[in-house]
Design a protein around this motif. Structure first.
Motif, PDB file in Angstrom:
ATOM      1  N   THR A 137       0.843  -1.199   0.000  1.00 54.14           N
ATOM      2  CA  THR A 137       0.000   0.000   0.000  1.00 54.14           C
ATOM      3  C   THR A 137       0.875   1.245   0.000  1.00 54.14           C
ATOM      4  O   THR A 137       2.030   1.223   0.439  1.00 54.14           O
ATOM      5  CB  THR A 137      -0.909   0.055   1.240  1.00 54.14           C
ATOM      6  N   PHE A 138       0.317   2.345  -0.495  1.00 57.16           N
ATOM      7  CA  PHE A 138       0.951   3.637  -0.332  1.00 57.16           C
ATOM      8  C   PHE A 138       0.627   4.166   1.060  1.00 57.16           C
ATOM      9  O   PHE A 138      -0.446   3.874   1.616  1.00 57.16           O
ATOM     10  CB  PHE A 138       0.445   4.627  -1.387  1.00 57.16           C
ATOM     11  N   ILE A 139       1.546   4.941   1.613  1.00 54.44           N
ATOM     12  CA  ILE A 139       1.331   5.536   2.933  1.00 54.44           C
ATOM     13  C   ILE A 139       1.541   7.038   2.867  1.00 54.44           C
ATOM     14  O   ILE A 139       2.273   7.539   2.017  1.00 54.44           O
ATOM     15  CB  ILE A 139       2.268   4.924   3.998  1.00 54.44           C
ATOM     16  N   ASN A 140       0.878   7.751   3.751  1.00 58.31           N
ATOM     17  CA  ASN A 140       1.015   9.205   3.854  1.00 58.31           C
ATOM     18  C   ASN A 140       0.896   9.583   5.319  1.00 58.31           C
ATOM     19  O   ASN A 140      -0.119   9.274   5.965  1.00 58.31           O
ATOM     20  CB  ASN A 140      -0.071   9.903   3.030  1.00 58.31           C
ATOM     21  N   GLN A 141       1.951  10.211   5.858  1.00 64.86           N
ATOM     22  CA  GLN A 141       1.922  10.679   7.237  1.00 64.86           C
ATOM     23  C   GLN A 141       1.967  12.204   7.235  1.00 64.86           C
ATOM     24  O   GLN A 141       2.773  12.803   6.521  1.00 64.86           O
ATOM     25  CB  GLN A 141       3.090  10.103   8.032  1.00 64.86           C
ATOM     26  N   THR A 153      -3.524   5.497   4.244  1.00 64.41           N
ATOM     27  CA  THR A 153      -3.045   4.480   3.308  1.00 64.41           C
ATOM     28  C   THR A 153      -3.912   4.487   2.050  1.00 64.41           C
ATOM     29  O   THR A 153      -5.055   4.949   2.058  1.00 64.41           O
ATOM     30  CB  THR A 153      -3.096   3.068   3.919  1.00 64.41           C
ATOM     31  N   SER A 154      -3.315   3.955   0.961  1.00 59.17           N
ATOM     32  CA  SER A 154      -4.037   3.834  -0.301  1.00 59.17           C
ATOM     33  C   SER A 154      -3.606   2.549  -0.986  1.00 59.17           C
ATOM     34  O   SER A 154      -2.427   2.181  -0.970  1.00 59.17           O
ATOM     35  CB  SER A 154      -3.740   5.028  -1.217  1.00 59.17           C
ATOM     36  N   SER A 155      -4.546   1.871  -1.600  1.00 56.39           N
ATOM     37  CA  SER A 155      -4.234   0.637  -2.333  1.00 56.39           C
ATOM     38  C   SER A 155      -3.712   0.930  -3.730  1.00 56.39           C
ATOM     39  O   SER A 155      -3.275   0.014  -4.427  1.00 56.39           O
ATOM     40  CB  SER A 155      -5.486  -0.244  -2.420  1.00 56.39           C
ATOM     41  N   GLY A 156      -3.738   2.196  -4.169  1.00 56.68           N
ATOM     42  CA  GLY A 156      -3.188   2.558  -5.469  1.00 56.68           C
ATOM     43  C   GLY A 156      -4.229   3.137  -6.406  1.00 56.68           C
ATOM     44  O   GLY A 156      -5.398   3.337  -6.048  1.00 56.68           O
ATOM     45  N   TRP A 157      -3.796   3.425  -7.622  1.00 57.68           N
ATOM     46  CA  TRP A 157      -4.678   4.028  -8.615  1.00 57.68           C
ATOM     47  C   TRP A 157      -5.741   3.040  -9.079  1.00 57.68           C
ATOM     48  O   TRP A 157      -5.429   1.894  -9.412  1.00 57.68           O
ATOM     49  CB  TRP A 157      -3.880   4.487  -9.828  1.00 57.68           C
ATOM     50  N   ASP A 159      -9.215   3.294 -11.613  1.00 59.70           N
ATOM     51  CA  ASP A 159     -10.125   4.074 -12.466  1.00 59.70           C
ATOM     52  C   ASP A 159      -9.797   5.563 -12.451  1.00 59.70           C
ATOM     53  O   ASP A 159     -10.682   6.418 -12.416  1.00 59.70           O
ATOM     54  CB  ASP A 159     -11.582   3.860 -12.043  1.00 59.70           C
ATOM     55  N   GLY A 160      -8.506   5.884 -12.459  1.00 57.79           N
ATOM     56  CA  GLY A 160      -8.098   7.282 -12.522  1.00 57.79           C
ATOM     57  C   GLY A 160      -8.123   8.016 -11.202  1.00 57.79           C
ATOM     58  O   GLY A 160      -7.948   9.235 -11.179  1.00 57.79           O
ATOM     59  N   HIS A 161      -8.328   7.313 -10.103  1.00 50.75           N
ATOM     60  CA  HIS A 161      -8.384   7.933  -8.785  1.00 50.75           C
ATOM     61  C   HIS A 161      -7.394   7.267  -7.831  1.00 50.75           C
ATOM     62  O   HIS A 161      -7.254   6.045  -7.838  1.00 50.75           O
ATOM     63  CB  HIS A 161      -9.798   7.842  -8.196  1.00 50.75           C
ATOM     64  N   LEU A 162      -6.730   8.078  -7.044  1.00 53.85           N
ATOM     65  CA  LEU A 162      -5.841   7.597  -5.986  1.00 53.85           C
ATOM     66  C   LEU A 162      -6.426   8.071  -4.662  1.00 53.85           C
ATOM     67  O   LEU A 162      -6.416   9.263  -4.353  1.00 53.85           O
ATOM     68  CB  LEU A 162      -4.425   8.157  -6.173  1.00 53.85           C
ATOM     69  N   VAL A 163      -6.948   7.133  -3.891  1.00 52.48           N
ATOM     70  CA  VAL A 163      -7.700   7.478  -2.685  1.00 52.48           C
ATOM     71  C   VAL A 163      -6.924   7.051  -1.428  1.00 52.48           C
ATOM     72  O   VAL A 163      -6.579   5.875  -1.272  1.00 52.48           O
ATOM     73  CB  VAL A 163      -9.081   6.809  -2.689  1.00 52.48           C
ATOM     74  N   PHE A 164      -6.644   8.019  -0.569  1.00 52.82           N
ATOM     75  CA  PHE A 164      -6.040   7.758   0.737  1.00 52.82           C
ATOM     76  C   PHE A 164      -7.116   7.871   1.806  1.00 52.82           C
ATOM     77  O   PHE A 164      -7.947   8.776   1.767  1.00 52.82           O
ATOM     78  CB  PHE A 164      -4.938   8.772   1.039  1.00 52.82           C
ATOM     79  N   ARG A 165      -7.062   6.963   2.773  1.00 59.37           N
ATOM     80  CA  ARG A 165      -7.994   6.996   3.904  1.00 59.37           C
ATOM     81  C   ARG A 165      -7.244   6.777   5.203  1.00 59.37           C
ATOM     82  O   ARG A 165      -6.252   6.052   5.248  1.00 59.37           O
ATOM     83  CB  ARG A 165      -9.063   5.899   3.775  1.00 59.37           C
ATOM     84  N   GLY A 166      -7.734   7.404   6.277  1.00 60.65           N
ATOM     85  CA  GLY A 166      -7.129   7.166   7.576  1.00 60.65           C
ATOM     86  C   GLY A 166      -7.553   8.177   8.612  1.00 60.65           C
ATOM     87  O   GLY A 166      -8.275   9.134   8.321  1.00 60.65           O
ATOM     88  N   PRO A 167      -7.085   7.982   9.853  1.00 63.78           N
ATOM     89  CA  PRO A 167      -7.482   8.859  10.958  1.00 63.78           C
ATOM     90  C   PRO A 167      -6.677  10.146  11.000  1.00 63.78           C
ATOM     91  O   PRO A 167      -5.470  10.161  10.735  1.00 63.78           O
ATOM     92  CB  PRO A 167      -7.199   8.000  12.195  1.00 63.78           C
ATOM     93  N   LEU A 168      -7.361  11.220  11.349  1.00 65.76           N
ATOM     94  CA  LEU A 168      -6.740  12.536  11.520  1.00 65.76           C
ATOM     95  C   LEU A 168      -7.143  13.097  12.878  1.00 65.76           C
ATOM     96  O   LEU A 168      -8.329  13.104  13.223  1.00 65.76           O
ATOM     97  CB  LEU A 168      -7.219  13.487  10.409  1.00 65.76           C
ATOM     98  N   THR A 169      -6.161  13.545  13.641  1.00 65.54           N
ATOM     99  CA  THR A 169      -6.433  14.295  14.861  1.00 65.54           C
ATOM    100  C   THR A 169      -6.277  15.770  14.535  1.00 65.54           C
ATOM    101  O   THR A 169      -5.167  16.251  14.295  1.00 65.54           O
ATOM    102  CB  THR A 169      -5.479  13.898  15.994  1.00 65.54           C
ATOM    103  N   GLN A 170      -7.378  16.464  14.463  1.00 64.96           N
ATOM    104  CA  GLN A 170      -7.396  17.856  14.003  1.00 64.96           C
ATOM    105  C   GLN A 170      -7.507  18.815  15.190  1.00 64.96           C
ATOM    106  O   GLN A 170      -8.457  18.749  15.978  1.00 64.96           O
ATOM    107  CB  GLN A 170      -8.582  18.080  13.069  1.00 64.96           C
ATOM    108  N   VAL A 171      -6.511  19.693  15.326  1.00 67.45           N
ATOM    109  CA  VAL A 171      -6.566  20.742  16.344  1.00 67.45           C
ATOM    110  C   VAL A 171      -7.574  21.796  15.900  1.00 67.45           C
ATOM    111  O   VAL A 171      -7.585  22.210  14.735  1.00 67.45           O
ATOM    112  CB  VAL A 171      -5.183  21.374  16.548  1.00 67.45           C
TER     113      VAL A 171
END
Length: 222
Positions: A137-141, A153-157, A159-171
């Motif tokens: 998987t792709f990762i983004n920190q 994380t993302s499983s990759g491209w 159908d023309g889309h690269l989708v990352f999903r994961g938790p965010l702690t937002q101040v």
């Protein structure tokens, strides 16, 4: 603003094993943690023993002092490289903003890092993109100067889309004391390349109560 290297010295030591026993090698890796302020040195000991594993694709570890080549999968993120200005369209009731991005290669191409500023708000953030060869998987920190952080994380491209999903702690409101309020969200970043030097990122923030806010960044390379 959505949830967005180091000389390594390897010392090898061996100790005798009983005759007929499998040989084991131990490495000590010293990595300067020179990311902030007064750097400290962490010592990590790794023990590697023969194990049964899935056959690889024919790639072999580097010999001597040659660096390990970057994984080929990382090239799928090349659209991010360079400097971009992004116009942010916020959810209803939000304020438009301008995001400036600069993305470069890091660690011999194994990673990309993006430095970003968002105005208004004086938000400065960094995203580090890479490839996880174990999970495929792709990762983004992500981290920013408000104290927000996320990991996606993302499983990759597909159908023309690269989708990352994961938790965010937002101040919510930054505070110099190091103590403030925030909210834990689920973030979705949906990247789509629209042309040379032009991509869009449609973002979605899901709150603990299930409600969702959506916005988008329209980014042009400078």
């Amino acid at each position: 603003m959505d949830g967005w290297e180091s000389s390594v010295r390897t010392e090898k030591s061996e100790r005798p094993e009983p005759r007929g026993a499998p040989r084991r090698r131990r490495w000590s890796r010293r990595v300067p943690a020179g990311v902030v302020g007064a750097a400290t040195v962490g010592l990590v000991a790794l023990t590697v023993s023969p194990v049964s594993a899935e056959p690889d694709t024919g790639a072999r570890p580097p010999r001597g002092g040659d660096p390990l080549p970057a994984p080929p999968q990382i090239r799928a993120l090349d659209f991010l490289l360079g400097s971009y200005t992004c116009d942010y369209t916020p959810p209803p009731g939000g304020r438009p903003a301008v995001l400036k991005l600069t993305t470069k290669r890091a660690m011999d191409g194994h990673y990309l890092y993006t430095d970003a500023t968002l105005e208004p708000g004086n938000v400065v953030g960094r995203s580090t993109f890479g490839w996880n060869p174990v999970d495929g998987t792709f990762i983004n920190q992500y981290h920013d100067n408000w104290g927000s952080s996320g990991s996606y994380t993302s499983s990759g491209w597909q159908d023309g889309h690269l989708v990352f999903r994961g938790p965010l702690t937002q101040v919510i409101t930054p505070n110099a004391t190091g103590r403030t309020s925030g909210v834990k969200l689920n973030l979705l970043d949906n990247y789509q390349v629209l042309g040379r030097g032009h991509f869009k990122n449609a973002t979605s923030f899901t709150f603990p109560d299930g409600s969702t806010l959506q916005g988008s960044y329209d980014c042009h390379r400078q």
